[in-house]
Design an enzyme around this catalytic site. Structure first.
Site, mmCIF file in Angstrom:
data_model
loop_
_atom_site.group_PDB
_atom_site.id
_atom_site.type_symbol
_atom_site.label_atom_id
_atom_site.label_comp_id
_atom_site.label_asym_id
_atom_site.label_seq_id
_atom_site.Cartn_x
_atom_site.Cartn_y
_atom_site.Cartn_z
ATOM 1 N N GLU A 49 51.377 3.332 42.035
ATOM 2 C CA GLU A 49 50.870 3.381 43.403
ATOM 3 C C GLU A 49 49.391 3.027 43.497
ATOM 4 O O GLU A 49 48.986 2.287 44.397
ATOM 5 C CB GLU A 49 51.118 4.762 44.032
ATOM 6 C CG GLU A 49 52.571 5.038 44.397
ATOM 7 C CD GLU A 49 53.369 5.648 43.261
ATOM 8 O OE1 GLU A 49 52.826 5.801 42.145
ATOM 9 O OE2 GLU A 49 54.554 5.979 43.482
ATOM 10 N N HIS A 64 58.292 15.789 48.216
ATOM 11 C CA HIS A 64 58.865 14.602 48.866
ATOM 12 C C HIS A 64 59.151 14.834 50.352
ATOM 13 O O HIS A 64 59.932 14.109 50.946
ATOM 14 C CB HIS A 64 60.178 14.208 48.190
ATOM 15 C CG HIS A 64 60.028 13.640 46.821
ATOM 16 N ND1 HIS A 64 59.551 14.367 45.768
ATOM 17 C CD2 HIS A 64 60.298 12.410 46.325
ATOM 18 C CE1 HIS A 64 59.545 13.606 44.687
ATOM 19 N NE2 HIS A 64 59.989 12.426 44.986
#
Lengths: 355, 341
Positions: free
Chosen positions: A78, A147
């Site tokens: 990322e 998440h």
């Protein structure tokens, strides 16, 4: 309100897909990258280059039309690919980067908050960063603490970042097009519970939202502008993304008890449309802000402060915030249900002001 | 559709495994644990289909990797996992009743129902937690190794991560730290060939992870992760090196994820059936089972007994979980801070 036509009652995911496709067709500087946004990269020989089309199928089919140059599967890096998005945006491209879950922000925070947010300012305005970041948010899918976060306020905290949160297929398509065309870095929050919904299945009532039809042509939903989702005179409910649906449900319940409810669909978290909120509150004299994010230092707190500071004399009661509790997101089903803002909690809060 | 598929068997057959270093009892334990993992994972899938278990990442096919490594571990050693960690937990001895309860969101679960599949932790058993953010546990394992060293123990920490995590910069930061400080950490990359739907030959420059150790002045080795015997024996030097204070090792275990990235996902959208069959023919449990019979380590009836025992234990785990209650509402607010525990 337009009549529903099944053909154009797209799901949120299909509407995003159409926005990406149309912006890519109209501007060859636009490209998309992220983890498994095609899926199966390197397996073109097996005809398996579009295995996933992103974890929520937002990018499904794009690699077939635009090729792997413009639809780039990335390694799980990322910081690397968010930073590459910054660099590409700074030098003439218009990247759309997928950060799979907002919680993964932690891995690449530096690139977003120190580079994307600040470069234009630090460099004396001598650079533009037409970077779009899309990320998924929200609890309700048993994905536990890492998440399921919302995190609007984290991004909205930073000057230089624009943050938008669509509430349905129509606003998703329009905000994606506006975001990609913007020369500033924009973060789009896609709620996981919205992406499979059509405007129709969102059960939009008369006069609510923008109607169920997603126009085929390109259109923009303006950034920085909230939408009066439903007009009313007794109380204002503010929703952000999925909580707009919660507000609509609460509004119907309140209406059945004889109250006229105004629902504001915030759409833009930053910049904030103070004017629409204040005008509404000056009319209704009461406000409930419904935000799935953590309560402390949240957008809900920000709006509450705005109303208290700018419309105090109009209020019949203090502003009320309905948020998730100040806890991480739990896994166990009964706890996760308890975690989320509900219609019932909004109705209760509104009645507390109204009665 | 072409039936060709890419086979990347980068490990080489190496002669001379010293079987004296692994006793019969340990081999049978390995078998039993691997069977338990497989049956547990299959049961999890059934529980998910029933709507009781809310999502999981199956470790079927990868059982040999943690079982071989954990065969070396003792009290005070820690392992750390990732989003796909049921096999790590069972290999380290975490109670499967508590695991199943956790997966069903019950208050008797390892994490009191608050973590679920991606976050199972049992600190007392030496499982310092699974983690849903790719690569996120690698520096934490490095810190546990730092602690083991500073406290003057000979304990080690082992972190399991996937080939996908080799894309995260934090792996290399951690390897560097561990190497300059000679920390007792073993970095175990479970290369199951797919990061979600992305094949490793696309995402990993140079075609392997283990050779990256060289730049950090530590050994980097590839092991056949489908052979529990190789996993155990070839990991021995890494464990010894760590316990002796000589520093870290990077192990790349070559394995294969039989099922999709998450429960219900169809992996044949990005790989072929032929490829799956190729790797499944080299199944880790089949291999150790055949070995035990062919080398006359034990009889078929012994294996059947172990298999039936594992099956009963897995059944019991479901009963334990079913009989347990969901957490009370107040659990939502507990353990955010010590003061409200």
């Amino acid at each position: 309100m337009a009549q529903a036509t099944d053909q154009r009652a797209l799901t949120y995911a299909q509407a995003v897909n159409e926005a990406l496709r149309q912006t890519m067709e109209s501007d060859n500087k636009v490209f998309v990258m992220g983890e498994d946004i095609a899926g199966g990269a390197g397996r073109e020989d097996q005809g398996k280059s579009d295995a996933w089309g992103g974890p929520f199928r937002l990018t499904k089919g794009l690699i077939g039309d635009f090729g792997p140059d413009r639809v780039r599967d990335t390694p799980i890096s990322e910081a690397g690919f968010l930073g590459a998005g910054v660099g590409a945006a700074a030098t003439g491209m218009r990247p759309v980067v997928d950060l799979m879950f907002s919680g993964f922000f932690g891995v690449c925070a530096d690139q977003i908050v120190n580079n994307a947010a600040k470069m234009r300012y630090m460099f004396g305005g001598k650079i533009t960063l037409p970077l779009t970041i899309m990320t998924s948010t929200g609890a309700g899918t048993a994905s536990a603490a890492q998440h399921s976060e919302t995190l609007y306020s984290l991004f909205a905290h930073f000057p230089g970042l624009t943050c938008v949160a669509p509430s349905d297929a129509y606003t998703a398509k329009g905000l994606f097009i506006s975001a990609i065309r913007s020369d500033d870095p924009v973060i789009i929050f896609n709620h996981k519970l919205l992406m499979g919904r059509t405007a129709k299945s969102a059960d939009m009532g008369q006069g609510e939202g923008f109607g169920v039809v997603v126009p085929e042509e390109m259109y923009e939903v303006p950034i920085g502008k909230a939408h009066i989702d439903r007009e009313g005179t007794d109380i204002t409910l503010v929703g952000i993304s999925y909580t707009t649906i919660v507000c609509r449900d609460a509004a119907r319940e309140l209406e059945s008890r004889g109250y006229s409810v105004e629902v504001i669909d915030l759409l833009s978290v930053s910049p904030l449309d103070s004017e629409t909120i204040l005008n509404s509150v000056k009319k209704t004299r009461g406000i409930v802000i419904v935000d799935e994010d953590y309560p402390r230092c949240s957008v809900a707190s920000d709006i509450s402060a705005l109303v208290a500071e700018e419309a105090f004399d109009y209020l019949d009661a203090p502003p009320v915030r309905i948020t998730s509790p100040h806890t991480p997101v739990p896994y166990s089903l009964p706890l996760e249900m308890l975690y989320l803002p509900t219609k019932e909690s909004v109705v209760e809060a509104a009645l507390g002001i109204l009665e | 559709m072409a039936t060709d598929f890419i086979i990347i068997d980068i490990y080489k057959e190496e002669p001379g495994l010293d079987m004296q270093k692994i006793d019969d009892k340990l081999l049978m334990q390995f078998f039993e644990t691997m069977v338990t993992i497989r049956l547990f994972e299959e049961e999890c899938r059934r529980q998910a289909d029933l709507g009781k278990l809310r999502g999981m990442h199956s470790s079927i096919g990868q059982e040999a990797v943690p079982v071989g490594i954990c065969g070396h571990l003792k009290e005070g050693d820690y392992i750390l996992g990732n989003h796909r960690s049921h096999h790590h937990c069972i290999a380290r001895g975490v109670d499967i009743n508590e695991m199943m309860a956790e997966l069903l969101g019950k208050s008797t679960g390892t994490n009191r129902g608050k973590g679920g599949t991606m976050h199972i932790a049992d600190i007392d058993k030496g499982m310092l937690g699974a983690n849903g953010v790719v690569g996120s546990n690698i520096p934490v394992a490095t810190g546990a190794a730092l602690s083991a060293k500073m406290r003057g123990t000979d304990n080690v920490s082992v972190v399991f991560f996937g080939d996908g995590a080799s894309g995260q910069g934090v792996l290399y930061e951690s390897m560097n730290l561990a190497s300059i400080w000679k920390l007792p950490v073993i970095f175990v990359c479970e290369n199951n060939r797919y990061a979600e739907a992305t094949p490793f030959e696309y995402a990993i420059a140079g075609g392997n992870v283990s050779s990256r150790a060289e730049g950090f002045d530590m050994p980097g080795i590839q092991i056949d992760g489908q052979s529990v015997i190789e996993m155990f024996l070839k990991a021995t030097p890494a464990i010894e090196r760590a316990r002796n204070g000589e520093g870290p090792t990077l192990i790349e275990a070559l394995t294969y994820r039989y099922q999709g990235h998450f429960g219900g996902e169809n992996p044949q959208s990005y790989r072929t059936k032929e490829e799956e069959e190729h790797y499944k023919s080299n199944d880790c449990i089949k291999q150790i089972r055949n070995y035990l019979i062919e080398e006359e380590v034990c009889g078929l009836d012994d294996l059947t007994r172990l298999e039936e025992g594992a099956s009963v234990k897995v059944e019991q785990s479901v009963k334990f979980a079913d009989d347990s209650s969901f957490p009370d509402d107040k659990a939502l607010y507990e353990d955010v801070y010590i003061s409200n525990s």
